[in-house]
Design an enzyme around this catalytic site. Structure first.
Site, PDB file in Angstrom:
ATOM      1  CG  ASP A 128     -46.025 -86.090 -71.780  1.00 52.49           C
ATOM      2  OD1 ASP A 128     -46.469 -84.975 -71.450  1.00 52.49           O
ATOM      3  OD2 ASP A 128     -45.313 -86.269 -72.799  1.00 52.49           O
ATOM      4  CB  ILE A 129     -46.519 -88.870 -76.409  1.00 52.12           C
ATOM      5  CG1 ILE A 129     -46.357 -89.926 -77.495  1.00 52.12           C
ATOM      6  CG2 ILE A 129     -45.901 -87.543 -76.815  1.00 52.12           C
ATOM      7  CD1 ILE A 129     -47.179 -89.637 -78.741  1.00 52.12           C
ATOM      8  CG  ASN A 166     -45.645 -76.070 -68.960  1.00 50.12           C
ATOM      9  OD1 ASN A 166     -45.002 -75.616 -68.030  1.00 50.12           O
ATOM     10  ND2 ASN A 166     -45.349 -77.227 -69.528  1.00 50.12           N
ATOM     11  CG  HIS A 188     -51.930 -80.159 -70.472  1.00 48.40           C
ATOM     12  ND1 HIS A 188     -52.261 -79.217 -71.427  1.00 48.40           N
ATOM     13  CD2 HIS A 188     -50.567 -80.170 -70.405  1.00 48.40           C
ATOM     14  CE1 HIS A 188     -51.147 -78.699 -71.924  1.00 48.40           C
ATOM     15  NE2 HIS A 188     -50.111 -79.249 -71.323  1.00 48.40           N
TER      16      HIS A 188
HETATM   17  P1  AMP Z   1     -47.318 -78.415 -72.551  1.00 46.26           P
HETATM   18  O1  AMP Z   1     -46.030 -77.789 -72.975  1.00 46.26           O
HETATM   19  O2  AMP Z   1     -47.574 -78.271 -71.086  1.00 46.26           O
HETATM   20  O3  AMP Z   1     -48.495 -77.960 -73.392  1.00 46.26           O
HETATM   21  O4  AMP Z   1     -47.121 -79.969 -72.768  1.00 46.26           O
HETATM   22  C1  AMP Z   1     -47.808 -80.751 -73.694  1.00 46.26           C
HETATM   23  C2  AMP Z   1     -47.404 -82.173 -73.412  1.00 46.26           C
HETATM   24  O5  AMP Z   1     -48.226 -83.017 -74.199  1.00 46.26           O
HETATM   25  C3  AMP Z   1     -45.953 -82.517 -73.749  1.00 46.26           C
HETATM   26  O6  AMP Z   1     -45.321 -83.012 -72.574  1.00 46.26           O
HETATM   27  C4  AMP Z   1     -46.081 -83.597 -74.828  1.00 46.26           C
HETATM   28  O7  AMP Z   1     -45.100 -84.593 -74.705  1.00 46.26           O
HETATM   29  C5  AMP Z   1     -47.468 -84.129 -74.577  1.00 46.26           C
HETATM   30  N1  AMP Z   1     -48.142 -84.708 -75.731  1.00 46.26           N
HETATM   31  C6  AMP Z   1     -48.277 -84.165 -76.969  1.00 46.26           C
HETATM   32  N2  AMP Z   1     -48.985 -84.979 -77.760  1.00 46.26           N
HETATM   33  C7  AMP Z   1     -49.334 -86.054 -77.009  1.00 46.26           C
HETATM   34  C8  AMP Z   1     -50.067 -87.252 -77.240  1.00 46.26           C
HETATM   35  N3  AMP Z   1     -50.608 -87.507 -78.450  1.00 46.26           N
HETATM   36  N4  AMP Z   1     -50.206 -88.141 -76.240  1.00 46.26           N
HETATM   37  C9  AMP Z   1     -49.649 -87.898 -75.042  1.00 46.26           C
HETATM   38  N5  AMP Z   1     -48.958 -86.795 -74.744  1.00 46.26           N
HETATM   39  C10 AMP Z   1     -48.786 -85.883 -75.710  1.00 46.26           C
END
Ligand code: AMP
Length: 121
Positions: A35-36, A92, A105
């Site tokens: 996760d970023i 989520n 995810h």
């Molecule tokens: P959600 O709220 O469950 O949809 O979480 C989306 C997750 O994706 C968040 O924890 C973000 O930090 C993560 N995220 C968004 N863009 C990226 C990316 N380019 N690479 C890795 N993680 C990401």
């Protein structure tokens, strides 16, 4: 319920190689990457390669092979991440679940005590 997949979401772009990622594990069915914005020492996202918007979409419409492949990949990620002490898996889902990215995810969080299940806003 009808599910509509938007192939311009950021994880679709990651799967197509248009955006870089820190890959933890990949096979025919799934990609796992860091996760970023990590919320714990271990914070890995596991995504299926198929076009599913959410956990309930994946559970309802993915084939048995896709589902088994995805969860085998989750097991492999847990092994690689070394979360023998335990972890939390979060999916989520849509607005109330505060889902940001509309490609299913699973967050795998670990490496520390995770605290209460739901934090009040
Ligand atoms: P959600 O709220 O469950 O949809 O979480 C989306 C997750 O994706 C968040 O924890 C973000 O930090 C993560 N995220 C968004 N863009 C990226 C990316 N380019 N690479 C890795 N993680 C990401």
């Amino acid at each position: 319920m009808e599910f509509t997949y938007d192939d311009q979401n950021i994880f679709a772009k990651i799967l197509r190689g248009e955006i870089p990622n820190k890959t933890v594990y990949e096979d025919d069915h799934a990609l796992a990457f860091e996760d970023i914005s990590p919320q714990a020492p271990v914070h890995v996202l596991v995504i299926p390669k198929g076009p599913y918007v959410s956990l309930d979409h994946f559970a309802a419409e993915a084939s048995a092979e896709e589902q088994t492949g995805f969860f085998r990949a989750v097991a492999e990620v847990c092994r690689i991440a070394g979360v023998e002490g335990g972890f939390r898996a979060i999916a989520n889902t849509r607005d109330d679940g505060m889902q940001e990215v509309p490609h299913f995810h699973l967050h795998i969080l670990g490496g520390r005590r995770m605290g209460p299940l739901v934090v009040q806003s």
